[in-house]
Design a protein around this motif. Sequence first.
Motif, PDB file in Angstrom:
ATOM      1  N   VAL A  48       0.834  -1.290   0.008  1.00 19.79           N
ATOM      2  CA  VAL A  48       0.080  -0.058  -0.012  1.00 19.79           C
ATOM      3  C   VAL A  48       0.872   1.334  -0.160  1.00 19.79           C
ATOM      4  O   VAL A  48       1.520   1.616   0.876  1.00 19.79           O
ATOM      5  CB  VAL A  48      -0.915  -0.006   1.225  1.00 19.79           C
ATOM      6  CG1 VAL A  48      -1.948   1.254   1.099  1.00 19.79           C
ATOM      7  CG2 VAL A  48      -1.597  -1.325   1.280  1.00 19.79           C
ATOM      8  N   GLU A  49       1.221   1.897  -1.201  1.00 15.63           N
ATOM      9  CA  GLU A  49       2.024   2.872  -1.368  1.00 15.63           C
ATOM     10  C   GLU A  49       1.235   3.904  -2.310  1.00 15.63           C
ATOM     11  O   GLU A  49       0.954   3.352  -3.428  1.00 15.63           O
ATOM     12  CB  GLU A  49       3.255   2.363  -1.818  1.00 15.63           C
ATOM     13  CG  GLU A  49       4.373   3.452  -2.316  1.00 15.63           C
ATOM     14  CD  GLU A  49       4.800   4.481  -1.401  1.00 15.63           C
ATOM     15  OE1 GLU A  49       4.345   5.832  -1.796  1.00 15.63           O
ATOM     16  OE2 GLU A  49       5.309   4.295  -0.435  1.00 15.63           O
TER      17      GLU A  49
ATOM     18  N   ARG B 200      -1.529   5.480  10.106  1.00 12.19           N
ATOM     19  CA  ARG B 200      -2.074   4.933  11.282  1.00 12.19           C
ATOM     20  C   ARG B 200      -3.425   4.310  11.609  1.00 12.19           C
ATOM     21  O   ARG B 200      -3.656   3.464  12.289  1.00 12.19           O
ATOM     22  CB  ARG B 200      -1.518   5.799  12.486  1.00 12.19           C
ATOM     23  CG  ARG B 200       0.084   6.189  12.209  1.00 12.19           C
ATOM     24  CD  ARG B 200       0.192   7.513  13.533  1.00 12.19           C
ATOM     25  NE  ARG B 200       1.704   7.611  13.219  1.00 12.19           N
ATOM     26  CZ  ARG B 200       2.288   8.244  12.510  1.00 12.19           C
ATOM     27  NH1 ARG B 200       1.658   8.849  11.325  1.00 12.19           N
ATOM     28  NH2 ARG B 200       3.520   8.816  12.418  1.00 12.19           N
ATOM     29  N   ASP B 201      -4.462   5.335  10.984  1.00  5.42           N
ATOM     30  CA  ASP B 201      -5.806   4.776  10.990  1.00  5.42           C
ATOM     31  C   ASP B 201      -6.100   3.497   9.974  1.00  5.42           C
ATOM     32  O   ASP B 201      -6.863   2.640  10.442  1.00  5.42           O
ATOM     33  CB  ASP B 201      -6.715   5.801  10.384  1.00  5.42           C
ATOM     34  CG  ASP B 201      -6.614   7.221  11.381  1.00  5.42           C
ATOM     35  OD1 ASP B 201      -6.422   7.180  12.440  1.00  5.42           O
ATOM     36  OD2 ASP B 201      -6.856   8.431  10.797  1.00  5.42           O
ATOM     37  N   VAL B 202      -5.146   3.388   9.016  1.00  3.81           N
ATOM     38  CA  VAL B 202      -5.322   2.241   8.060  1.00  3.81           C
ATOM     39  C   VAL B 202      -4.924   1.054   8.858  1.00  3.81           C
ATOM     40  O   VAL B 202      -5.387   0.052   8.985  1.00  3.81           O
ATOM     41  CB  VAL B 202      -4.400   2.320   6.961  1.00  3.81           C
ATOM     42  CG1 VAL B 202      -4.257   0.981   5.844  1.00  3.81           C
ATOM     43  CG2 VAL B 202      -5.010   3.446   5.948  1.00  3.81           C
TER      44      VAL B 202
ATOM     45  N   VAL C 140      -7.188  -2.125   3.277  1.00  5.45           N
ATOM     46  CA  VAL C 140      -7.987  -2.667   4.104  1.00  5.45           C
ATOM     47  C   VAL C 140      -8.996  -3.329   3.588  1.00  5.45           C
ATOM     48  O   VAL C 140      -9.153  -4.664   3.949  1.00  5.45           O
ATOM     49  CB  VAL C 140      -8.811  -1.336   4.877  1.00  5.45           C
ATOM     50  CG1 VAL C 140      -9.809  -2.107   5.949  1.00  5.45           C
ATOM     51  CG2 VAL C 140      -8.124  -0.595   5.740  1.00  5.45           C
ATOM     52  N   ALA C 141      -9.775  -3.186   2.489  1.00  3.10           N
ATOM     53  CA  ALA C 141     -10.449  -3.998   1.813  1.00  3.10           C
ATOM     54  C   ALA C 141      -9.747  -5.412   1.369  1.00  3.10           C
ATOM     55  O   ALA C 141     -10.399  -6.195   1.353  1.00  3.10           O
ATOM     56  CB  ALA C 141     -11.470  -3.356   0.591  1.00  3.10           C
TER      57      ALA C 141
ATOM     58  N   ALA D  67      -4.398   3.221  -2.246  1.00  2.00           N
ATOM     59  CA  ALA D  67      -5.116   3.886  -1.315  1.00  2.00           C
ATOM     60  C   ALA D  67      -5.295   3.335  -0.167  1.00  2.00           C
ATOM     61  O   ALA D  67      -5.538   2.097  -0.323  1.00  2.00           O
ATOM     62  CB  ALA D  67      -6.472   4.321  -1.954  1.00  2.00           C
ATOM     63  N   GLY D  68      -5.493   3.745   0.858  1.00  2.00           N
ATOM     64  CA  GLY D  68      -5.517   3.139   2.122  1.00  2.00           C
ATOM     65  C   GLY D  68      -6.805   2.313   2.448  1.00  2.00           C
ATOM     66  O   GLY D  68      -6.865   1.057   2.944  1.00  2.00           O
TER      67      GLY D  68
END
Length: 226
Positions: free
Chosen positions: A7-8, A61-63, A38-39, A33-34
Amino acid sequence: MARVLLVEDDDAIRTSLGKSLAAAGHVVTALAAGADGVAAVARDRPDVVLLDLGLPDLDGRDVLAMIRAVSDVPVIVATARDDDASVVRLLDAGADDYVIKPFSSAQLDARIRAVLRRGGADQQEDVALTLGGLSIDPRSREVTVDGNPVDLTRKEFDLLVALARRPGAVVTKRELLAEVWGLPWGGGDRTVDVHLSWLRRKLGETAAEPRFLHSVRGVGVKLAEA
């Protein structure tokens, strides 16, 4: 070979890392995208995640927190900050390891292999552990005390298991930092102390009146029934 989720958001870095990891034998899914990351964790169940903190849609950090809510997949965080406090915060938030920018593809591949080895060791040692009224099941990540379930965070559970696999033996804080947080150096004793305090409270004991977690001043801590 591992299934790596990258994820970059930087196109050039994402492409370069994807090619180098593929050349090392990994199967790479690269996303920008973060939320998509997650998905993908929930849907594809990768073996390891490489997560950049500077993402366009969500704070990294939320991801990380979202990933931890749905999976225990090893997460390696890419960060530009190398001070101890920042690194400890990332590890406490659920990261398994980190790389400091700029980093080489060889260094990243070594980190991937290291977190996968640690995960493999966990799977080989997944037999239930018991000590008096304390029962720990590494496979289901469930803990009970006198038959009553205990709700632990990921790091609290990992800390308890690290001690339970050496019952009666004193384990130093440096050993715990290396094994649980991936920190092979000193300086993070406070992190261990805080998690031990939380763990004691959830096990129904205190440092002054321990039942399972016994501190040995100047040395470390051991898991033993009082």
